[in-house]
Design a protein around this motif. Sequence first.
Motif, short mmCIF file in Angstrom:
data_model
loop_
_atom_site.label_atom_id
_atom_site.label_comp_id
_atom_site.label_asym_id
_atom_site.label_seq_id
_atom_site.Cartn_x
_atom_site.Cartn_y
_atom_site.Cartn_z
N ALA A 19 11.75 -6.43 30.47
CA ALA A 19 11.52 -5.21 31.06
C ALA A 19 12.05 -5.42 32.68
O ALA A 19 12.63 -4.14 33.16
N ARG A 20 12.42 -6.52 33.07
CA ARG A 20 13.12 -6.74 34.18
C ARG A 20 14.83 -6.36 33.87
O ARG A 20 15.55 -6.00 34.79
N LEU A 21 15.30 -6.37 32.74
CA LEU A 21 16.51 -6.49 32.25
C LEU A 21 17.00 -4.98 32.65
O LEU A 21 18.33 -4.71 32.68
N VAL A 22 16.11 -4.22 32.28
CA VAL A 22 16.61 -2.63 32.32
C VAL A 22 16.40 -1.66 33.42
O VAL A 22 15.37 -2.15 34.21
N ASP A 23 16.78 -0.74 33.64
CA ASP A 23 16.20 0.26 34.82
C ASP A 23 15.12 0.72 34.59
O ASP A 23 14.45 0.85 33.61
N LYS A 24 14.60 1.15 35.96
CA LYS A 24 13.35 1.56 35.75
C LYS A 24 12.95 2.96 35.01
O LYS A 24 13.93 3.93 34.89
#
Length: 390
Positions: free
Chosen positions: A125-130
């Motif tokens: 989840a942290r790897l990708v944009d919001k």
Amino acid sequence: MKLPVPARQMLPLLGITVSAFVFNTSEFMPIALLMDISRSFSQTEAETGIMITVYAWMVAVLSLPLMLLGGKLSPKPLLLLTLSVFSIGQVISGLAPTFGILMGGRIVVASAHAIFWSVAAPLAARLVDKGKSPFALSMVATGTAVAMVFGLPLGRVIGLSLGWRMTFLSIAGVTILALIYLFFVFPRMENDESFSLGDLPGLFRNPAISIIFGMTLFFATSYFTTYSYIEPFLHTVAGFSAEGITACLMLVGASGFLGSFVFSKMFNTYPHAIILIGAAGLIVPLLLFLPATVFWPLLLLLCLTMGVVSTLYGVAMQSEIIRHLSISAAPVAMSIYSGIFNVGIGGGTFLGSTITAAGGLPYIGLAGGLLAAISGALCYFRYLPILRKK
């Protein structure tokens, strides 16, 4: 073709997906090779099968303490260390001269498993944009689905052709390749906050998180009460052939792709509906398991539904944990979630075994369905009202 996320995000996400594939392949591989492993150590299948139960319970026991310890590391070193320990455990398992050493190797693997499933979803989840986290989490779920459809059959083929030891060593080889790949493509991340043991009671005081933990216990127990004994059920009660059973089990695995697709496309638009379908979606399929034996297409449809619901529940709950908590608290909560899920695996397997031993094999679906009703009730009456207030 345009990627759903930029390449700099997709590359490390693919590495986590491959890692999810090898972790899930490894977890259930002994089931596919149980006869060969037991013969090599001159044991019964029941004696050898204890390592499956021990694995699940070790994950349950180790998840929280190892995550609290490992949480002191920044994400990239922690991920690489976890993969290293995992590959070492696979090598020990593959070269084990005695069953005791094999058990030791599996415990090493379980230790890595406990950490990986605590950090995999939060890191994805942290790897990708919001706004792209549903896609990222569906990628991790896809790794699980591929393991169930292709990983287990492939591992079994390798084991039958070259010996069960080569299966474990092959998994170690793939893991090392994934480790090297992630070393180069995974970005450096820092923990924005630190999570201490003193913060732990706060997780359980969070109403949403505590209800997720409760739902998960009943969901996992209900699913594995039935799934752990689906092979003898299909053979003895439903009258499926060996080929039919194999096809049915592959259908359950393949349904994970459908569940992953549905989640990635619909969760942002219909989050409450997806959560409720995941938490309560096993009730009808499991309660209809026995009646459906008179019409095999319906039974196949129920098995497909089980797989889709299982994927939806797992990915939705991980998404909710990440959404409710801080960056530092989410992996710790995920480790508790993973531990509770493994308690459910062990509890469901034990309950299914008890029912089967008492001559109740036809009724494992009924037992699972009643437990699923508790999960669904917790979601509808307790969890969804919390979401509606926000």
